[in-house]
Scaffold this active site. Structure first.
Site, PDB file in Angstrom:
ATOM      1  N   GLY A   1      39.377  45.196 -49.584  1.00 24.85           N
ATOM      2  CA  GLY A   1      40.521  45.466 -49.663  1.00 24.85           C
ATOM      3  C   GLY A   1      40.830  46.117 -50.683  1.00 24.85           C
ATOM      4  O   GLY A   1      42.294  46.356 -51.211  1.00 24.85           O
TER       5      GLY A   1
ATOM      6  N   VAL B 260      35.870  42.438 -42.964  1.00 29.49           N
ATOM      7  CA  VAL B 260      34.984  41.162 -43.473  1.00 29.49           C
ATOM      8  C   VAL B 260      34.899  40.559 -42.823  1.00 29.49           C
ATOM      9  O   VAL B 260      34.154  39.230 -42.975  1.00 29.49           O
ATOM     10  CB  VAL B 260      36.335  40.628 -45.293  1.00 29.49           C
TER      11      VAL B 260
ATOM     12  N   ASN C 237      40.296  39.745 -52.249  1.00 26.71           N
ATOM     13  CA  ASN C 237      41.605  40.358 -51.335  1.00 26.71           C
ATOM     14  C   ASN C 237      41.954  41.330 -50.322  1.00 26.71           C
ATOM     15  O   ASN C 237      43.176  40.853 -49.699  1.00 26.71           O
ATOM     16  CB  ASN C 237      41.912  41.158 -52.769  1.00 26.71           C
TER      17      ASN C 237
ATOM     18  N   TYR D 251      49.189  32.474 -40.895  1.00 21.77           N
ATOM     19  CA  TYR D 251      48.996  33.272 -42.625  1.00 21.77           C
ATOM     20  C   TYR D 251      48.721  32.234 -43.211  1.00 21.77           C
ATOM     21  O   TYR D 251      48.363  31.948 -44.153  1.00 21.77           O
ATOM     22  CB  TYR D 251      50.521  35.104 -42.794  1.00 21.77           C
TER      23      TYR D 251
ATOM     24  N   ALA E  97      48.358  28.907 -42.517  1.00 25.66           N
ATOM     25  CA  ALA E  97      47.292  28.255 -42.521  1.00 25.66           C
ATOM     26  C   ALA E  97      45.611  29.154 -43.493  1.00 25.66           C
ATOM     27  O   ALA E  97      44.984  28.390 -43.616  1.00 25.66           O
ATOM     28  CB  ALA E  97      46.929  28.467 -40.543  1.00 25.66           C
TER      29      ALA E  97
ATOM     30  N   ILE F 132      55.194  40.213 -53.802  1.00 29.66           N
ATOM     31  CA  ILE F 132      54.182  41.794 -54.248  1.00 29.66           C
ATOM     32  C   ILE F 132      55.124  43.074 -53.529  1.00 29.66           C
ATOM     33  O   ILE F 132      54.831  43.469 -52.575  1.00 29.66           O
ATOM     34  CB  ILE F 132      53.393  41.357 -54.890  1.00 29.66           C
TER      35      ILE F 132
HETATM   36  P1  NAP Z   1      48.072  45.195 -48.412  1.00 31.22           P
HETATM   37  O1  NAP Z   1      49.090  46.663 -49.468  1.00 31.22           O
HETATM   38  O2  NAP Z   1      48.849  45.760 -46.849  1.00 31.22           O
HETATM   39  O3  NAP Z   1      46.337  45.597 -48.261  1.00 31.22           O
HETATM   40  C1  NAP Z   1      45.476  45.377 -48.220  1.00 31.22           C
HETATM   41  C2  NAP Z   1      43.946  45.857 -48.043  1.00 31.22           C
HETATM   42  O4  NAP Z   1      43.600  44.924 -47.225  1.00 31.22           O
HETATM   43  C3  NAP Z   1      43.698  47.456 -47.926  1.00 31.22           C
HETATM   44  O5  NAP Z   1      43.174  47.762 -48.999  1.00 31.22           O
HETATM   45  C4  NAP Z   1      43.184  47.364 -45.710  1.00 31.22           C
HETATM   46  O6  NAP Z   1      42.016  48.038 -46.140  1.00 31.22           O
HETATM   47  C5  NAP Z   1      42.363  45.690 -46.278  1.00 31.22           C
HETATM   48  N1  NAP Z   1      41.922  45.164 -45.254  1.00 31.22           N
HETATM   49  C6  NAP Z   1      43.116  44.575 -44.804  1.00 31.22           C
HETATM   50  N2  NAP Z   1      41.832  43.993 -43.488  1.00 31.22           N
HETATM   51  C7  NAP Z   1      40.801  44.385 -44.039  1.00 31.22           C
HETATM   52  C8  NAP Z   1      39.623  43.883 -43.304  1.00 31.22           C
HETATM   53  N3  NAP Z   1      39.479  43.217 -41.703  1.00 31.22           N
HETATM   54  N4  NAP Z   1      38.419  43.996 -44.297  1.00 31.22           N
HETATM   55  C9  NAP Z   1      38.528  45.136 -45.237  1.00 31.22           C
HETATM   56  N5  NAP Z   1      39.526  45.461 -45.441  1.00 31.22           N
HETATM   57  C10 NAP Z   1      40.847  44.945 -45.177  1.00 31.22           C
HETATM   58  O7  NAP Z   1      48.354  44.321 -48.870  1.00 31.22           O
HETATM   59  P2  NAP Z   1      48.173  43.371 -49.963  1.00 31.22           P
HETATM   60  O8  NAP Z   1      49.605  43.477 -49.836  1.00 31.22           O
HETATM   61  O9  NAP Z   1      48.107  44.347 -51.438  1.00 31.22           O
HETATM   62  O10 NAP Z   1      48.120  42.406 -50.557  1.00 31.22           O
HETATM   63  C11 NAP Z   1      46.121  41.891 -50.919  1.00 31.22           C
HETATM   64  C12 NAP Z   1      46.331  40.342 -50.634  1.00 31.22           C
HETATM   65  O11 NAP Z   1      46.759  39.909 -51.441  1.00 31.22           O
HETATM   66  C13 NAP Z   1      46.087  39.836 -49.495  1.00 31.22           C
HETATM   67  O12 NAP Z   1      45.247  38.836 -48.956  1.00 31.22           O
HETATM   68  C14 NAP Z   1      47.492  39.743 -49.519  1.00 31.22           C
HETATM   69  O13 NAP Z   1      47.485  38.692 -47.779  1.00 31.22           O
HETATM   70  C15 NAP Z   1      47.444  38.660 -50.239  1.00 31.22           C
HETATM   71  N6  NAP Z   1      49.129  38.534 -50.976  1.00 31.22           N
HETATM   72  C16 NAP Z   1      49.889  39.569 -51.451  1.00 31.22           C
HETATM   73  C17 NAP Z   1      51.157  39.166 -51.115  1.00 31.22           C
HETATM   74  C18 NAP Z   1      52.487  40.289 -51.292  1.00 31.22           C
HETATM   75  O14 NAP Z   1      53.635  39.933 -51.613  1.00 31.22           O
HETATM   76  N7  NAP Z   1      52.008  42.215 -50.788  1.00 31.22           N
HETATM   77  C19 NAP Z   1      51.398  38.326 -51.525  1.00 31.22           C
HETATM   78  C20 NAP Z   1      50.954  36.975 -51.828  1.00 31.22           C
HETATM   79  C21 NAP Z   1      49.754  37.078 -51.328  1.00 31.22           C
HETATM   80  P3  NAP Z   1      42.670  49.624 -45.250  1.00 31.22           P
HETATM   81  O15 NAP Z   1      43.699  50.380 -46.635  1.00 31.22           O
HETATM   82  O16 NAP Z   1      41.621  50.510 -45.213  1.00 31.22           O
HETATM   83  O17 NAP Z   1      43.923  49.016 -44.282  1.00 31.22           O
END
Ligand code: NAP
Length: 247
Positions: free
Chosen positions: A12, A64, A90, A155, A157, A188
């Site tokens: 990701g 993934v 990620n 989420y 879980a 974030i």
């Molecule tokens: P995001 O901006 O939505 O980006 C998600 C990324 O994951 C994108 O690159 C997307 O690819 C990729 N992706 C989604 N499903 C996938 C799959 N099945 N296989 C491969 N790649 C996949 O997310 P984010 O906010 O940066 O979050 C990143 C991580 O941090 C996640 O695990 C999230 O749960 C965790 N997190 C985020 C927050 C927050 O507040 N943002 C808080 C706590 C934890 P595409 O660009 O092609 O769609």
């Protein structure tokens, strides 16, 4: 931080936190292999920016949650750069709903991408890291995995599961110089949280002791620390990067 000669796989990596991690590792000189789900334009931009930051980039589409695609990703990384030193799990998605309205498909989809995806990637790199007798795995959990959140049973879980997997694999790999840790971000600013209503955002902001939302870079710095040489004696830990939310 110095990642010269090191190869990292970031799942990701095209957007949000994953993109910031790619750029942080690239700034230290890493070869960065990242995967994404389908947004080719974002991936292309991140690959360009990784090269501009000082790293070498390989961007691949890979779901993934699919074992064959994960194996192909890891093989491609090894073929291009010769070794794999760092894995950052990620990639993640949300499909929020209250439990009574949550479909089985919404539950399965989130657990498959967030939890099974990390399992498959760890399985694919572990053998190689064991052979090398060194390696770093950093998994993205969440404050929601620590505290729960209404509307996010699926989420939560997946993110609590990440913590259990992290600690279990840390115990399996510790004697071979491979560390496994988790980072638990709070709220974030990324596309994942952009969809929230203004009232939900200000409620979330009110629950952050530091009074501001985090940036992808805030998280990337913590990931890079755990992926670096300075974290050699740290394993099985969950580092909250949340402005104090989960105290
Ligand atoms: P995001 O901006 O939505 O980006 C998600 C990324 O994951 C994108 O690159 C997307 O690819 C990729 N992706 C989604 N499903 C996938 C799959 N099945 N296989 C491969 N790649 C996949 O997310 P984010 O906010 O940066 O979050 C990143 C991580 O941090 C996640 O695990 C999230 O749960 C965790 N997190 C985020 C927050 C927050 O507040 N943002 C808080 C706590 C934890 P595409 O660009 O092609 O769609």
């Amino acid at each position: 931080m110095n990642f010269t000669g090191k190869t990292a796989i970031v799942t990701g990596g095209s957007r949000g936190i994953g993109r910031a991690v790619c750029l942080e590792l690239a700034a230290g000189g890493a070869n960065v292999v990242f995967c994404y789900a389908g947004n080719d334009a974002a991936a292309h931009k991140t690959a360009q920016d990784v090269e501009a930051a000082g790293g070498r980039a390989l961007a691949l589409r890979c779901d993934v949650s699919d074992a064959a695609q994960v194996d192909a990703l890891v093989s491609a990384a090894e073929e291009r750069f010769g070794r794999i030193d760092i894995l950052v799990n990620n990639a993640g998605i949300t499909r929020d709903n209250l439990l009574l309205r949550m479909s089985e498909a919404e539950f399965d989809m989130v657990v498959a991408a967030n939890l099974k995806g990390a399992f498959l990637c760890m399985k694919a790199v572990s053998k190689r890291m064991l052979k090398q007798r060194c390696g770093r795995i950093v998994n993205l959990s969440s404050v929601v995995g620590l505290r729960g959140n209404a509307g996010q049973v699926n989420y939560a879980a997946s993110k609590a599961g990440i913590i259990g997997m992290t600690k279990s694999l840390a115990k399996e790999l510790a004697s071979r110089g491979v560390t496994v840790n988790a980072v638990a971000p709070g709220f974030i600013e990324t596309d994942m949280t952009a969809a929230l209503s203004e009232s939900a955002r200000s409620a979330a902001q009110g629950s952050i002791p530091m009074g501001r939302l985090g940036t992808p870079e805030d998280v990337a710095k913590a990931v890079a620390f755990l992926a670096g040489d300075d974290a050699a004696y740290i394993t099985g830990q969950v580092l909250a990067v949340d402005g104090g939310m989960a105290m």
